[in-house]
Design a protein around this motif. Sequence first.
Motif, mmCIF file in Angstrom:
data_model
loop_
_atom_site.group_PDB
_atom_site.id
_atom_site.type_symbol
_atom_site.label_atom_id
_atom_site.label_comp_id
_atom_site.label_asym_id
_atom_site.label_seq_id
_atom_site.Cartn_x
_atom_site.Cartn_y
_atom_site.Cartn_z
ATOM 1 N N TYR A 58 5.916 -6.532 8.554
ATOM 2 C CA TYR A 58 4.476 -6.406 8.800
ATOM 3 C C TYR A 58 4.069 -7.062 10.117
ATOM 4 O O TYR A 58 3.375 -6.457 10.951
ATOM 5 C CB TYR A 58 3.720 -7.027 7.620
ATOM 6 N N ASN A 218 -1.455 -11.725 4.884
ATOM 7 C CA ASN A 218 -1.891 -10.723 5.860
ATOM 8 C C ASN A 218 -2.958 -11.305 6.779
ATOM 9 O O ASN A 218 -3.343 -12.459 6.648
ATOM 10 C CB ASN A 218 -2.369 -9.442 5.165
ATOM 11 N N CYS A 423 6.025 -0.497 3.317
ATOM 12 C CA CYS A 423 4.980 -1.520 3.399
ATOM 13 C C CYS A 423 3.637 -0.973 2.918
ATOM 14 O O CYS A 423 2.862 -1.691 2.260
ATOM 15 C CB CYS A 423 4.853 -2.026 4.839
#
Length: 480
Positions: A58, A218, A423
């Motif tokens: 990511y 994130n 993902c």
Amino acid sequence: MDTFDEAQKRKKLTWPVIALMDFVTVIGFDDIIYNFQNQGLAVVSDWIVLLILFVVPYELIVGQLGATFSDDGGGLSSWLRHTSGDRMGYITAWCYWVVSLPYLVDVANSTVVSFAWLFKGHALSDKEMSNWAFALFTAIIFVIFIFFQHRFANSLQWLSIIGGGAMFIMTILFVIMTIVYLGEGRRIATQPFHFKNFLPTFDMKFLMSLGLLIFAMNGAEFVAPYVTEMKDGPRNFPKAMYMLAIMTGFLTIFGSFALGVFFNAHHLPDDLKMNGSYYAFQAMGEKFGMGKFFLYTFIITQALYMLAQLAVLVDGGARIFLSDTAKKYLPKQLTKTDKNGLPINGYWLTTGICSVLLFLSATLPSVNDIFNQLLNLNGIVSPYVTGLLFWAFIKIRLHPEKFPSQYVFIKNKTFAVIVGWWCLIITVTGATFGIVPIDAKAGSATWWHMLILNIVEPLLMIGLGIVLPLIAKWQRSKEN
């Protein structure tokens, strides 16, 4: 605060500063606490698995996207505009901005909690502060900070450096003191403490907490708008992502292990998500005979860290609001700027939506329930929007001739696309299962209350995102 034109004249940002700016939005000691309560010591294995299979890909995907579109200041919305058109760019800009609002409320909540610990020296109780008083103090802190943010130039950089750096140092200190504690042969709080405690359990509870695990890690793309302010952004931005991945890995794995030393992972306090960070440093001070020294050091660090988060979120949101794509789909009043070049009516809308979310959640039975529900709301809405990032990555890898980059994550095109889809599927799965409340007994009145809020609040945000372009379209028709 500087206008956006003046921002271009400032000293160029270095990649370590970008990494620290990103660190305050990606991971913190609280994120470790939240997931430790959900999974216990098994979360150590969860972090390792997710770091390998999700977090590193990511953050390096963000590195390639940032390098590919290094001349654009809209971040994720610019990436989707280039890869999927203007309308998708607006949808992304709106979604990315609106899902940051529950997080803004959560950060403001945490700021209230940190000040309560600072002045009282202990955890807040429902007797000391009612639900509505908690909501009111949160709203006041949020509004005051918006005005504070725009009165001091460069506050974003300094708060990020001080807040992010201090939090990372405190986490390292916690891990080091844990090693010293174990080296002295002292008793571990989690008993029995054996290998089976660390084995992951891929059950319904894991799926329900997956969204919060993803949310905890994130946010790397939030600093993408600052690539244009970096020296040689296409080359140096990926370096910031590598540094961020290392810091994230250290904090999650060793921090979670250390918590198992000072807390009994089999019997955790109900308010651990709200007060666990403070309990941890309070326990460390007591174990080493240093009173409340570590506790108050952490309280001050936490307050600075929360202010740094607010700074990055508010400033980054402003840049999305001012993007050309967003302006096309928003009513003129929302993109109106003040003398400093900032969308003041956009900030009032921000305050309004945050207040609605806050006071809806204030209908829950206790302050602890409010905190947990708003926290878990982030684990629903945030991963859904993160999925758009992977869609943009898939698009640029399918058409490398249209989107050249100095930095390429995974040279093999087919494998890169597979990783992008992997993902994307993980984020959507985590967000969907996150709708089911994890902090209340299934079927209880509080569980149903939380479930309704977890559905209604996102729908309100989506509804507003549909209405605003309709108003903008009506305004344009009246002008023609």
